[in-house]
Design a protein around this motif. Structure first.
Motif, PDB file in Angstrom:
ATOM      1  N   VAL A   9       0.911  -1.035  -0.017  1.00 27.76           N
ATOM      2  CA  VAL A   9      -0.251   0.055  -0.296  1.00 27.76           C
ATOM      3  C   VAL A   9       0.690   1.368   0.348  1.00 27.76           C
ATOM      4  O   VAL A   9       0.374   2.159  -0.739  1.00 27.76           O
ATOM      5  CB  VAL A   9      -1.189   0.288   1.367  1.00 27.76           C
ATOM      6  CG1 VAL A   9      -1.635   1.731   1.188  1.00 27.76           C
ATOM      7  CG2 VAL A   9      -2.152  -0.826   0.954  1.00 27.76           C
ATOM      8  N   SER A  10       1.927   1.327   0.766  1.00 25.38           N
ATOM      9  CA  SER A  10       2.748   2.085   0.449  1.00 25.38           C
ATOM     10  C   SER A  10       2.984   2.802  -0.086  1.00 25.38           C
ATOM     11  O   SER A  10       3.197   4.137  -1.478  1.00 25.38           O
ATOM     12  CB  SER A  10       4.257   1.874   1.934  1.00 25.38           C
ATOM     13  OG  SER A  10       4.821   0.911   1.436  1.00 25.38           O
ATOM     14  N   ARG A  13       0.530   4.399  -2.546  1.00 29.86           N
ATOM     15  CA  ARG A  13       0.433   5.456  -2.074  1.00 29.86           C
ATOM     16  C   ARG A  13       1.448   6.191  -2.591  1.00 29.86           C
ATOM     17  O   ARG A  13       0.917   7.251  -2.902  1.00 29.86           O
ATOM     18  CB  ARG A  13       0.778   5.658  -0.890  1.00 29.86           C
ATOM     19  CG  ARG A  13       0.090   7.173  -0.288  1.00 29.86           C
ATOM     20  CD  ARG A  13       0.523   7.035   1.015  1.00 29.86           C
ATOM     21  NE  ARG A  13      -0.244   8.600   2.390  1.00 29.86           N
ATOM     22  CZ  ARG A  13      -0.160   8.798   3.066  1.00 29.86           C
ATOM     23  NH1 ARG A  13      -0.224   7.409   4.056  1.00 29.86           N
ATOM     24  NH2 ARG A  13      -0.447   9.541   3.484  1.00 29.86           N
ATOM     25  N   THR A 118     -12.726   0.335   0.572  1.00 32.51           N
ATOM     26  CA  THR A 118     -11.314   0.793   1.361  1.00 32.51           C
ATOM     27  C   THR A 118     -11.143   1.326  -0.114  1.00 32.51           C
ATOM     28  O   THR A 118     -10.417   0.516  -0.767  1.00 32.51           O
ATOM     29  CB  THR A 118     -10.389  -0.801   1.475  1.00 32.51           C
ATOM     30  OG1 THR A 118     -11.403  -1.163   2.586  1.00 32.51           O
ATOM     31  CG2 THR A 118      -9.399  -0.167   2.661  1.00 32.51           C
ATOM     32  N   LEU A 120      -7.648   4.378  -1.978  1.00 37.67           N
ATOM     33  CA  LEU A 120      -6.565   5.070  -1.130  1.00 37.67           C
ATOM     34  C   LEU A 120      -6.137   5.930  -1.538  1.00 37.67           C
ATOM     35  O   LEU A 120      -6.628   6.199  -2.592  1.00 37.67           O
ATOM     36  CB  LEU A 120      -5.060   4.079  -1.844  1.00 37.67           C
ATOM     37  CG  LEU A 120      -4.110   4.562  -1.472  1.00 37.67           C
ATOM     38  CD1 LEU A 120      -3.462   5.064  -0.053  1.00 37.67           C
ATOM     39  CD2 LEU A 120      -2.814   3.801  -2.713  1.00 37.67           C
ATOM     40  N   GLY A 124      -3.725   8.358   2.734  1.00 39.58           N
ATOM     41  CA  GLY A 124      -3.459   7.104   3.152  1.00 39.58           C
ATOM     42  C   GLY A 124      -5.046   6.245   2.988  1.00 39.58           C
ATOM     43  O   GLY A 124      -5.594   6.902   2.146  1.00 39.58           O
ATOM     44  N   VAL A 125      -5.184   4.854   3.518  1.00 41.56           N
ATOM     45  CA  VAL A 125      -6.096   4.529   3.696  1.00 41.56           C
ATOM     46  C   VAL A 125      -7.487   4.793   4.492  1.00 41.56           C
ATOM     47  O   VAL A 125      -7.367   5.083   6.038  1.00 41.56           O
ATOM     48  CB  VAL A 125      -5.966   3.024   3.679  1.00 41.56           C
ATOM     49  CG1 VAL A 125      -6.301   1.725   3.573  1.00 41.56           C
ATOM     50  CG2 VAL A 125      -4.628   2.703   2.340  1.00 41.56           C
ATOM     51  N   LEU A 141      -9.587  -0.402  -3.627  1.00 44.77           N
ATOM     52  CA  LEU A 141      -8.672  -1.750  -3.395  1.00 44.77           C
ATOM     53  C   LEU A 141      -9.188  -2.769  -2.716  1.00 44.77           C
ATOM     54  O   LEU A 141      -8.933  -3.998  -3.178  1.00 44.77           O
ATOM     55  CB  LEU A 141      -7.949  -1.165  -1.582  1.00 44.77           C
ATOM     56  CG  LEU A 141      -7.016   0.022  -1.645  1.00 44.77           C
ATOM     57  CD1 LEU A 141      -6.522   0.116  -0.350  1.00 44.77           C
ATOM     58  CD2 LEU A 141      -5.779  -0.047  -2.309  1.00 44.77           C
TER      59      LEU A 141
END
Length: 240
Positions: A9-10, A13, A118, A120, A124-125, A141
Motif C-alpha cells: 500500500v505504501s 500511495r 476501502t 487509497l 492514506g487508506v 482497494l
C-alpha cells in the motif's frame, strides 16, 4: 508510458503522489489513450495483496471479473458474469467497472450487499460508502459486506446500440429487528435504491413499502421485474 506495479500500500500511495493514473484492466481507457495520448505514468494493483482478496464477504479491486465465482454471493457473481464478453471478463477488473465505467454493472449488486469500500487516497487508506466512491472516484482497494441471507439478480437483454439494459438486484439481510430487503435497479444510466422490512413471505406488504422509496418512480415495466424478483426471493427464503 511507464507502468508501476506496487506490491504494498505504501508503494501504491507513492505512485499516486507521483501522479500515476490507475489502469485497472485497461478495457475502458486503452482506446481513449490511443486516440488522445498515453499518460507518462500509470499504476496497476494486480500485484497488491490487498486488492486481490476474494471471499464470501470481500472482493479486491484488482480481481478480474472472470474470477468472481461462487466464493461471493450469487448477486455479485451473476452481475460479473453478465459484463461484456468472455474476453472482456478475463481482463476487466472489479475496480475498473465500479469506478471507471459509466455503466457500473456491478454497482446494483454492491449496493444491495450494503458494501463498504476501502480506498487509497493521498492521505492514506480509509473506508467509505458507495455513494462517495462513485462521486469522488478514489483508488479502490477492496469491497467488504455482510453475507446476506438470500439474494437475486436479473439483467434483461439489451439492444445493440440501445440504452443500457435494465438490471434488478436484491438481497435480504438479518439485523437486530429481523430481516431487511435491499433492492437496486439500474434504469438507463440511473441507479435507484430502496429498502424495506422483509416480513415473512408477504411480498405484497414488502413491495408496498418499497413504493415509498425512490423505486416508486420506476416505470411500470421495470416495476413488474422488481415485483417478480422480490416475490420469488421471499418465497425461496421461506422454503429454506
Amino acid at each position: 508510458m511507464l507502468l508501476r506495479l506496487p506490491t504494498s500500500v505504501s508503494e501504491a500511495r507513492e505512485c499516486l503522489a507521483e501522479g500515476a493514473v490507475p489502469i485497472g484492466g485497461a478495457t475502458l481507457v486503452w482506446a481513449t489513450w490511443q486516440r488522445d495520448g498515453f499518460p507518462d505514468l500509470a499504476v496497476s494493483l494486480r500485484q497488491l495483496p490487498e486488492a486481490n482478496v476474494l471471499g464470501r464477504e470481500t472482493v479486491g479491486a484488482a480481481v478480474v471479473l472472470q474470477r468472481v465465482d461462487g466464493r461471493v454471493p450469487d448477486v455479485l457473481r451473476l452481475a460479473a458474469a453478465t459484463v461484456g464478453t468472455g474476453a472482456v471478463r478475463r481482463t476487466a477488473t472489479v475496480g475498473g467497472n465500479l469506478v471507471g465505467s459509466t455503466l457500473r454493472c456491478l454497482l446494483p449488486a454492491a449496493l444491495v450487499l450494503d458494501a463498504r469500500a476501502t480506498v487509497l487516497e493521498s492521505d492514506g487508506v480509509h473506508e467509505t460508502d458507495l455513494a462517495e466512491l462513485v462521486a469522488k472516484r478514489p483508488l479502490l482497494l477492496s469491497l467488504r459486506w455482510r453475507d446476506p441471507v438470500a439474494c437475486a439478480y436479473r439483467k434483461l437483454a439489451g439492444e445493440a446500440g440501445g440504452p443500457p439494459p435494465l438490471v434488478v438486484a436484491s438481497a435480504v439481510h438479518a439485523d437486530d429487528r429481523g430481516h431487511r430487503l435491499r433492492v437496486a435497479v439500474r434504469d438507463g444510466y440511473d441507479v435507484l435504491t430502496g429498502s424495506a422490512a422483509a416480513r415473512g413471505t408477504d411480498a405484497d406488504e414488502t413491495l408496498h413499502a418499497l413504493t415509498g422509496t425512490a423505486l416508486g418512480d420506476l416505470p411500470v415495466p421495470a416495476w413488474g421485474v422488481v415485483r417478480s424478483q422480490i416475490t420469488g426471493l421471499l418465497g425461496a427464503r421461506s422454503a429454506d
